[in-house]
Design a protein around this motif. Structure first.
Motif, PDB file in Angstrom:
ATOM      1  N   GLU A  81      83.899 -11.220  27.878  1.00  0.00           N
ATOM      2  CA  GLU A  81      83.836 -12.614  28.330  1.00  0.00           C
ATOM      3  C   GLU A  81      84.787 -13.483  27.506  1.00  0.00           C
ATOM      4  O   GLU A  81      85.467 -14.357  28.040  1.00  0.00           O
ATOM      5  CB  GLU A  81      82.399 -13.156  28.210  1.00  0.00           C
ATOM      6  N   GLY A 137      86.777 -13.530  40.752  1.00  0.00           N
ATOM      7  CA  GLY A 137      85.367 -13.269  40.478  1.00  0.00           C
ATOM      8  C   GLY A 137      84.869 -13.909  39.199  1.00  0.00           C
ATOM      9  O   GLY A 137      83.761 -13.633  38.748  1.00  0.00           O
ATOM     10  N   MET A 148      79.692 -18.945  33.527  1.00  0.00           N
ATOM     11  CA  MET A 148      78.739 -18.053  32.868  1.00  0.00           C
ATOM     12  C   MET A 148      79.317 -17.430  31.591  1.00  0.00           C
ATOM     13  O   MET A 148      78.616 -16.715  30.885  1.00  0.00           O
ATOM     14  CB  MET A 148      78.331 -16.918  33.820  1.00  0.00           C
ATOM     15  N   ASN A 160      76.891 -16.266  28.762  1.00  0.00           N
ATOM     16  CA  ASN A 160      76.740 -14.808  28.659  1.00  0.00           C
ATOM     17  C   ASN A 160      76.997 -14.326  27.239  1.00  0.00           C
ATOM     18  O   ASN A 160      76.305 -13.444  26.724  1.00  0.00           O
ATOM     19  CB  ASN A 160      77.720 -14.101  29.603  1.00  0.00           C
ATOM     20  N   LYS A 167      74.079 -15.024  25.202  1.00  0.00           N
ATOM     21  CA  LYS A 167      72.966 -14.163  25.600  1.00  0.00           C
ATOM     22  C   LYS A 167      73.046 -12.780  24.963  1.00  0.00           C
ATOM     23  O   LYS A 167      72.051 -12.209  24.532  1.00  0.00           O
ATOM     24  CB  LYS A 167      72.997 -14.049  27.123  1.00  0.00           C
ATOM     25  N   TYR A 168      74.251 -12.228  24.919  1.00  0.00           N
ATOM     26  CA  TYR A 168      74.401 -10.847  24.459  1.00  0.00           C
ATOM     27  C   TYR A 168      74.671 -10.720  22.951  1.00  0.00           C
ATOM     28  O   TYR A 168      74.485  -9.650  22.390  1.00  0.00           O
ATOM     29  CB  TYR A 168      75.512 -10.153  25.250  1.00  0.00           C
ATOM     30  N   SER A 224      81.170 -12.696  36.979  1.00  0.00           N
ATOM     31  CA  SER A 224      80.383 -13.335  35.918  1.00  0.00           C
ATOM     32  C   SER A 224      78.888 -13.098  36.133  1.00  0.00           C
ATOM     33  O   SER A 224      78.142 -12.897  35.175  1.00  0.00           O
ATOM     34  CB  SER A 224      80.650 -14.836  35.909  1.00  0.00           C
ATOM     35  N   ASP A 225      78.466 -13.117  37.393  1.00  0.00           N
ATOM     36  CA  ASP A 225      77.050 -12.853  37.683  1.00  0.00           C
ATOM     37  C   ASP A 225      76.702 -11.396  37.414  1.00  0.00           C
ATOM     38  O   ASP A 225      75.609 -11.088  36.938  1.00  0.00           O
ATOM     39  CB  ASP A 225      76.737 -13.185  39.149  1.00  0.00           C
ATOM     40  N   LEU A 249      78.037  -9.542  35.177  1.00  0.00           N
ATOM     41  CA  LEU A 249      77.945  -9.418  33.719  1.00  0.00           C
ATOM     42  C   LEU A 249      76.656 -10.029  33.188  1.00  0.00           C
ATOM     43  O   LEU A 249      76.138  -9.616  32.159  1.00  0.00           O
ATOM     44  CB  LEU A 249      79.148 -10.102  33.062  1.00  0.00           C
ATOM     45  N   ALA A 250      76.127 -11.003  33.904  1.00  0.00           N
ATOM     46  CA  ALA A 250      74.905 -11.670  33.434  1.00  0.00           C
ATOM     47  C   ALA A 250      73.640 -10.945  33.857  1.00  0.00           C
ATOM     48  O   ALA A 250      72.655 -10.928  33.134  1.00  0.00           O
ATOM     49  CB  ALA A 250      74.871 -13.106  33.952  1.00  0.00           C
ATOM     50  N   PHE A 251      73.666 -10.342  35.049  1.00  0.00           N
ATOM     51  CA  PHE A 251      72.399  -9.897  35.619  1.00  0.00           C
ATOM     52  C   PHE A 251      72.308  -8.420  35.990  1.00  0.00           C
ATOM     53  O   PHE A 251      71.251  -7.950  36.350  1.00  0.00           O
ATOM     54  CB  PHE A 251      72.076 -10.726  36.869  1.00  0.00           C
ATOM     55  N   LYS A 256      71.875  -4.438  36.182  1.00  0.00           N
ATOM     56  CA  LYS A 256      70.919  -3.585  35.482  1.00  0.00           C
ATOM     57  C   LYS A 256      71.615  -2.318  35.003  1.00  0.00           C
ATOM     58  O   LYS A 256      72.808  -2.156  35.124  1.00  0.00           O
ATOM     59  CB  LYS A 256      69.764  -3.230  36.402  1.00  0.00           C
ATOM     60  N   GLU A 303      66.683  -9.964  28.376  1.00  0.00           N
ATOM     61  CA  GLU A 303      67.542 -10.724  27.452  1.00  0.00           C
ATOM     62  C   GLU A 303      68.384 -11.749  28.183  1.00  0.00           C
ATOM     63  O   GLU A 303      68.522 -11.682  29.381  1.00  0.00           O
ATOM     64  CB  GLU A 303      68.451  -9.797  26.668  1.00  0.00           C
TER      65      GLU A 303
END
Lengths: 145, 118
Positions: free
Chosen positions: A49, A105, A110, A114, A117-118, B35-36, B38-40, B42, B118
């Motif tokens: 990111e 994309g 985010m 992100n 978050k990580y 981006s989504d 990478l965020a969500f 599984k 997380e």
């Protein structure tokens, strides 16, 4: 591993073909060193990111990675335009990315959330007109997630 | 469900060498927003997307995604295929649209994974 491993990368601005190579390289090294898969993924995503942000917003920069048995430190430094409002940039959904970046994309706002978050610790130093330095820390002790 | 089964359900073309087709997949996600993903996303999912730029593969690499399905019959450039092969990611191309492709996999039992903590 017992020793400290230092890595350095030059990241080119606007290069969406090679963006992410540095993060991929770090991920492969962490795999070879036998770190926990969750730690590897958290570290790789947070760095990726940051790398993408430098490619999109900052005209590129450098990435320095320090791997020790206890933690991974990543320092991403650029001489780009800086972040005008860091509080806003940390909010999910806020983005200044162009339409062309969105078509790839990204630009969903985010990136910084992100990274937070990580990472186990995230520090951002930024000055408008001078650049931004992002420091990401991930710790081996947090094995889950 | 294996990648081979996914290929069959979606009547998809295999774009990579198929070495990992027997990998078992437990969940999937569909998104054009990396981006989504990478965020969500599984653990070890399939990614269904309409994007065919190299950052799709880079995103998949970071997320340990094992298979990317390009919907609406999209086929990427050879460089992207080579990058995916180097990362051990299988690429499929289906003529189904995103909604239908996701629905087909879902109805065959490939559900969304648990929400990460997380």
């Amino acid at each position: 591993m017992n020793e400290v491993l230092l890595l350095h990368y030059e990241i080119r601005g606007g290069d969406f073909i090679h963006a992410g190579e540095s993060s991929g390289h770090v991920k492969n090294i962490l795999k070879r060193l036998g770190f926990h898969p969750n730690l590897i993924r958290r570290t790789a995503i947070a760095m990726y990111e940051g790398e993408i942000n430098m490619v999109i917003h900052a005209g590129g920069g450098t990435a320095d990675v320090k791997i020790t048995p206890e933690q991974i430190e990543i320092r991403l430094a650029d001489h780009g335009p800086g972040i005008k409002n860091l509080d806003l940039a940390m909010r999910e959904g806020y983005s200044t990315a162009s339409d062309s970046v969105r078509e790839l994309g990204f630009g969903a706002g985010m990136g910084l959330p992100n990274m937070k978050k990580y990472a186990d610790d995230l520090k951002i130093r930024t000055a408008v007109g001078k650049g931004t330095t992002v420091s990401i820390l991930t710790k081996v002790s947090r094995n889950q997630g | 469900m294996t990648i081979r089964e996914i290929r069959k359900i979606l009547a998809a073309a295999l774009l990579t060498d198929g070495k990992h087709q027997n990998v078992t997949i437990h969940s999937a996600c569909g998104s054009d927003m990396m981006s989504d993903v990478l965020a969500f996303a599984k653990n070890q999912p399939v990614l269904l997307t309409g994007l065919i730029n190299p950052q799709v593969v880079r995103t998949a690499e970071m997320m340990d995604i094992r298979c990317i399905v390009f919907v609406r019959g999209k086929k990427p450039e050879a460089d992207l295929v080579r990058l995916a092969q180097a990362c051990g990611i299988e690429l499929l191309s289906t003529s189904f649209r995103m909604y239908t492709a996701c629905g087909l996999l879902y109805s065959h039992g490939l559900l969304e994974g648990p929400v990460p903590n997380e």
